[in-house]
Design a protein around this motif. Sequence first.
Motif, PDB file in Angstrom:
ATOM      1  N   VAL A 205       0.839  -1.201   0.000  1.00  0.00           N
ATOM      2  CA  VAL A 205       0.000   0.000   0.000  1.00  0.00           C
ATOM      3  C   VAL A 205       0.871   1.247   0.000  1.00  0.00           C
ATOM      4  O   VAL A 205       0.633   2.203  -0.759  1.00  0.00           O
ATOM      5  CB  VAL A 205      -0.953  -0.006   1.210  1.00  0.00           C
ATOM      6  N   LEU A 206       1.895   1.257   0.855  1.00  0.00           N
ATOM      7  CA  LEU A 206       2.795   2.410   0.903  1.00  0.00           C
ATOM      8  C   LEU A 206       3.506   2.593  -0.432  1.00  0.00           C
ATOM      9  O   LEU A 206       3.677   3.722  -0.916  1.00  0.00           O
ATOM     10  CB  LEU A 206       3.809   2.218   2.030  1.00  0.00           C
ATOM     11  N   ASN A 207       3.901   1.492  -1.031  1.00  0.00           N
ATOM     12  CA  ASN A 207       4.538   1.555  -2.343  1.00  0.00           C
ATOM     13  C   ASN A 207       3.586   2.149  -3.382  1.00  0.00           C
ATOM     14  O   ASN A 207       3.981   2.971  -4.221  1.00  0.00           O
ATOM     15  CB  ASN A 207       4.960   0.147  -2.757  1.00  0.00           C
ATOM     16  N   ASN A 208       2.324   1.741  -3.320  1.00  0.00           N
ATOM     17  CA  ASN A 208       1.337   2.278  -4.257  1.00  0.00           C
ATOM     18  C   ASN A 208       1.087   3.763  -4.030  1.00  0.00           C
ATOM     19  O   ASN A 208       0.841   4.517  -4.978  1.00  0.00           O
ATOM     20  CB  ASN A 208       0.024   1.503  -4.138  1.00  0.00           C
ATOM     21  N   VAL A 209       1.124   4.181  -2.779  1.00  0.00           N
ATOM     22  CA  VAL A 209       0.966   5.609  -2.485  1.00  0.00           C
ATOM     23  C   VAL A 209       2.108   6.399  -3.122  1.00  0.00           C
ATOM     24  O   VAL A 209       1.896   7.462  -3.730  1.00  0.00           O
ATOM     25  CB  VAL A 209       0.913   5.842  -0.961  1.00  0.00           C
ATOM     26  N   MET A 210       3.327   5.884  -3.000  1.00  0.00           N
ATOM     27  CA  MET A 210       4.480   6.571  -3.588  1.00  0.00           C
ATOM     28  C   MET A 210       4.384   6.596  -5.116  1.00  0.00           C
ATOM     29  O   MET A 210       4.656   7.616  -5.755  1.00  0.00           O
ATOM     30  CB  MET A 210       5.775   5.875  -3.161  1.00  0.00           C
ATOM     31  N   LEU A 211       3.999   5.465  -5.707  1.00  0.00           N
ATOM     32  CA  LEU A 211       3.842   5.424  -7.162  1.00  0.00           C
ATOM     33  C   LEU A 211       2.760   6.401  -7.621  1.00  0.00           C
ATOM     34  O   LEU A 211       2.921   7.089  -8.641  1.00  0.00           O
ATOM     35  CB  LEU A 211       3.487   4.011  -7.612  1.00  0.00           C
ATOM     36  N   SER A 212       1.673   6.465  -6.871  1.00  0.00           N
ATOM     37  CA  SER A 212       0.594   7.392  -7.227  1.00  0.00           C
ATOM     38  C   SER A 212       1.057   8.837  -7.108  1.00  0.00           C
ATOM     39  O   SER A 212       0.686   9.691  -7.925  1.00  0.00           O
ATOM     40  CB  SER A 212      -0.623   7.141  -6.329  1.00  0.00           C
ATOM     41  N   ALA A 213       1.873   9.114  -6.089  1.00  0.00           N
ATOM     42  CA  ALA A 213       2.393  10.475  -5.928  1.00  0.00           C
ATOM     43  C   ALA A 213       3.327  10.841  -7.081  1.00  0.00           C
ATOM     44  O   ALA A 213       3.269  11.961  -7.615  1.00  0.00           O
ATOM     45  CB  ALA A 213       3.119  10.591  -4.591  1.00  0.00           C
ATOM     46  N   ILE A 214       4.188   9.902  -7.478  1.00  0.00           N
ATOM     47  CA  ILE A 214       5.075  10.159  -8.623  1.00  0.00           C
ATOM     48  C   ILE A 214       4.248  10.373  -9.884  1.00  0.00           C
ATOM     49  O   ILE A 214       4.547  11.260 -10.704  1.00  0.00           O
ATOM     50  CB  ILE A 214       6.064   8.992  -8.802  1.00  0.00           C
ATOM     51  N   LEU A 215       3.205   9.575 -10.044  1.00  0.00           N
ATOM     52  CA  LEU A 215       2.302   9.757 -11.182  1.00  0.00           C
ATOM     53  C   LEU A 215       1.704  11.158 -11.168  1.00  0.00           C
ATOM     54  O   LEU A 215       1.619  11.827 -12.211  1.00  0.00           O
ATOM     55  CB  LEU A 215       1.201   8.702 -11.140  1.00  0.00           C
ATOM     56  N   GLY A 216       1.305  11.626  -9.995  1.00  0.00           N
ATOM     57  CA  GLY A 216       0.762  12.977  -9.889  1.00  0.00           C
ATOM     58  C   GLY A 216       1.781  14.040 -10.256  1.00  0.00           C
ATOM     59  O   GLY A 216       1.455  15.031 -10.925  1.00  0.00           O
ATOM     60  N   VAL A 217       3.032  13.837  -9.837  1.00  0.00           N
ATOM     61  CA  VAL A 217       4.103  14.785 -10.174  1.00  0.00           C
ATOM     62  C   VAL A 217       4.299  14.856 -11.686  1.00  0.00           C
ATOM     63  O   VAL A 217       4.395  15.942 -12.274  1.00  0.00           O
ATOM     64  CB  VAL A 217       5.414  14.370  -9.470  1.00  0.00           C
ATOM     65  N   VAL A 218       4.358  13.691 -12.324  1.00  0.00           N
ATOM     66  CA  VAL A 218       4.566  13.655 -13.775  1.00  0.00           C
ATOM     67  C   VAL A 218       3.357  14.239 -14.503  1.00  0.00           C
ATOM     68  O   VAL A 218       3.503  14.997 -15.477  1.00  0.00           O
ATOM     69  CB  VAL A 218       4.844  12.216 -14.243  1.00  0.00           C
ATOM     70  N   LEU A 219       2.167  13.907 -14.032  1.00  0.00           N
ATOM     71  CA  LEU A 219       0.950  14.421 -14.667  1.00  0.00           C
ATOM     72  C   LEU A 219       0.893  15.942 -14.583  1.00  0.00           C
ATOM     73  O   LEU A 219       0.597  16.624 -15.580  1.00  0.00           O
ATOM     74  CB  LEU A 219      -0.278  13.798 -14.001  1.00  0.00           C
ATOM     75  N   LEU A 220       1.192  16.484 -13.415  1.00  0.00           N
ATOM     76  CA  LEU A 220       1.173  17.939 -13.249  1.00  0.00           C
ATOM     77  C   LEU A 220       2.219  18.606 -14.132  1.00  0.00           C
ATOM     78  O   LEU A 220       1.936  19.601 -14.816  1.00  0.00           O
ATOM     79  CB  LEU A 220       1.416  18.290 -11.781  1.00  0.00           C
ATOM     80  N   GLY A 221       3.430  18.054 -14.140  1.00  0.00           N
ATOM     81  CA  GLY A 221       4.488  18.646 -14.951  1.00  0.00           C
ATOM     82  C   GLY A 221       4.238  18.535 -16.440  1.00  0.00           C
ATOM     83  O   GLY A 221       4.760  19.332 -17.226  1.00  0.00           O
ATOM     84  N   THR A 222       3.434  17.558 -16.843  1.00  0.00           N
ATOM     85  CA  THR A 222       3.121  17.387 -18.261  1.00  0.00           C
ATOM     86  C   THR A 222       1.998  18.308 -18.713  1.00  0.00           C
ATOM     87  O   THR A 222       2.060  18.911 -19.790  1.00  0.00           O
ATOM     88  CB  THR A 222       2.726  15.926 -18.538  1.00  0.00           C
ATOM     89  N   LEU A 223       0.968  18.428 -17.886  1.00  0.00           N
ATOM     90  CA  LEU A 223      -0.214  19.189 -18.294  1.00  0.00           C
ATOM     91  C   LEU A 223      -0.103  20.681 -17.998  1.00  0.00           C
ATOM     92  O   LEU A 223      -0.701  21.497 -18.709  1.00  0.00           O
ATOM     93  CB  LEU A 223      -1.458  18.627 -17.595  1.00  0.00           C
ATOM     94  N   TYR A 224       0.648  21.051 -16.967  1.00  0.00           N
ATOM     95  CA  TYR A 224       0.697  22.463 -16.590  1.00  0.00           C
ATOM     96  C   TYR A 224       1.188  23.368 -17.722  1.00  0.00           C
ATOM     97  O   TYR A 224       0.574  24.416 -17.988  1.00  0.00           O
ATOM     98  CB  TYR A 224       1.564  22.651 -15.341  1.00  0.00           C
ATOM     99  N   PRO A 225       2.284  23.015 -18.430  1.00  0.00           N
ATOM    100  CA  PRO A 225       2.697  23.888 -19.541  1.00  0.00           C
ATOM    101  C   PRO A 225       1.632  24.013 -20.627  1.00  0.00           C
ATOM    102  O   PRO A 225       1.491  25.079 -21.240  1.00  0.00           O
ATOM    103  CB  PRO A 225       3.954  23.200 -20.086  1.00  0.00           C
ATOM    104  N   LEU A 226       0.879  22.937 -20.867  1.00  0.00           N
ATOM    105  CA  LEU A 226      -0.173  22.995 -21.887  1.00  0.00           C
ATOM    106  C   LEU A 226      -1.298  23.926 -21.448  1.00  0.00           C
ATOM    107  O   LEU A 226      -1.814  24.722 -22.245  1.00  0.00           O
ATOM    108  CB  LEU A 226      -0.721  21.592 -22.149  1.00  0.00           C
TER     109      LEU A 226
END
Length: 648
Positions: free
Chosen positions: A352-373
Amino acid sequence: MIAELGLAALWMAAALSFAQMVCGSLALRNGGEAIAGLTRPAAMLQGLLLSIAFASLLWLFAITDLSVKLVASHSHVDKPILFKLTGTWGNHEGSMLLWVTVMALAGAAIAWLETRLPERTLQATLAAQGFVALGFFAFLLFSSNPFERLPVPAANGMGLNPLLQDIGLAFHPPTLYVGYVGLSVAFSFVVGALVTRQVTPDFARAMRPWVLGAWVFLTLGIAAGSYWAYYELGWGGYWFWDPVENASLMPWLAATALLHSVSVLAARDALRTWTVMLGVVAFSMSMLGTFLVRSGVLTSVHAFAVDPERGAFILALLILYIGGALALFALRANVISEGERFAPASRESALVLNNVMLSAILGVVLLGTLYPLLAEAMGTRVSVGPPYFNPVGSIFFVPMILVLCVGPLLRWRRDRLGRISRPVAFTGAVFVMTLILAGLLGDFELLPLLGLALAAALGVASFQPLWGRRIWRVPLANLGMVMAHFGVAVTLFGMASEAAFTREKLAAMAPGETVVVGDWMVSLDGVVPTAGPNWSALEARLSARYDGGPVRELRPQARVFVDPVQETTESALETRWNGQLYAVLGKATNDGRWQLRLWWKPFVTLIWYGGLLIALGGVLALVGHVFAHVRRQDLLRQIAIRHGKEQA
């Protein structure tokens, strides 16, 4: 005639997709048993028809039928046959046809082979798969027809983007598409389980092979794409945080978390909500990537299309699929329990903790990808790159690796941390010693230093679950886990080494001159013209010696392609066990010298060797689960036979 055959097969497959959706839905109603028998044949026949459609397009590219608009736009009579064939999916329409073909074959496999799901859940799953496929059929037939004819055949064809005329293209896109389709299958399983309220271990066992397969193909696709960009683009890097690169990374992150959750649900009947939500998120990320690549909102060598109307179509599908699934989840939330409980000190908690970290990294990448657009849509240009992704992602990546070192040592349900204190202490000692040693070797930045230490610690920790066990008695699935985790360590070590130890030299050289880069001495012997089937080039002749060893020859090129006319650079690589020498030829200077860019990249190849190990670990786990299922079925069959004999 071939184009018309392919188009007819595509239309018939679309009709069968509609029939599959309708029959599967009606089969869920009382008295729907009679129509339920039509769902499986519809799915299997759909796979056959789409195979015919894709084979037709492949043949049209092979023979360079320039009366077909897609072939004329993306091929050329003088192009080598390999790149004629890869041109089939090196464009928007062809890649979408490949997508729906793989999706149809997956649906046919489910209809033919799946025996673990209750019949109602299987019918709902096939109906959901038909619904998803129907949207892509509509997209192909009404906005992206790959078999459209030209009024007048083209003369020679326009050719494929020269950057894509590379052997890497034969593997990178198809493997990603198979991964994306695997996530669409997982999504259909989730929808089917929600409809029938059957989020159970049997559902997880049926879905797990598809998640594993998707994850393996995504891993291979990302690794192949990374290496292609590394040697083909001539930038000397393997990952640029390009939005389209991120579009393939985000589904992989979600699929990794989903793989952990579905494994827990299959084995321990826990994490039901996690599994359902991650199934939806993983597919939504693959759809988002499809939108980014094909909508025209991005300018990238990876992008296929610049048509906003097509992008709007895909966005509508994304909203329809994901919005519908989330609405269904909301309706079923009160009937989905979390299953069996577990203690904080347990393998489930670590996952579960591992999934939380993966989800957080996913959020970081998603934000960094969509924000410039989003910022550009509002009139502001913003660049988001490594200065954001690397440090912010590391906030979650570092604890994730630490959990990865400890989690596999814990027992299911409940454990005592004191029981694993010795192996954890040993791993910690390796981490500290590597940190000190790397710090003594040079003045490195924090992230590469941490990367080296974490890689060493994880490399040791990966094998600790095998300590004291007879290797031939360890289940294949467990060996796959060990290999995949070790692959992560190898890849991380390669990344950290590349960041810490790379040496670069930009030189303007005349023939006969020598420069030093790292432990290499590189001499320019000359620059000569050369040519290929559809290009001409200037080729540098370099002689390189590593630490006084034998001479190695490198041949970087500056190419000019015809139809379309485009200049490209072809890097030259000299690979040793401990790294790669990378050379790129630039322009000539006014005084007769040649610009050369040289890198010595210690252990950089471990990045891709690690990726292969990760994928191989997934394959071992997949084979192990399949064998276990076959053995379980044989055992149940034998018990049934024995029980029948006893009753007789």
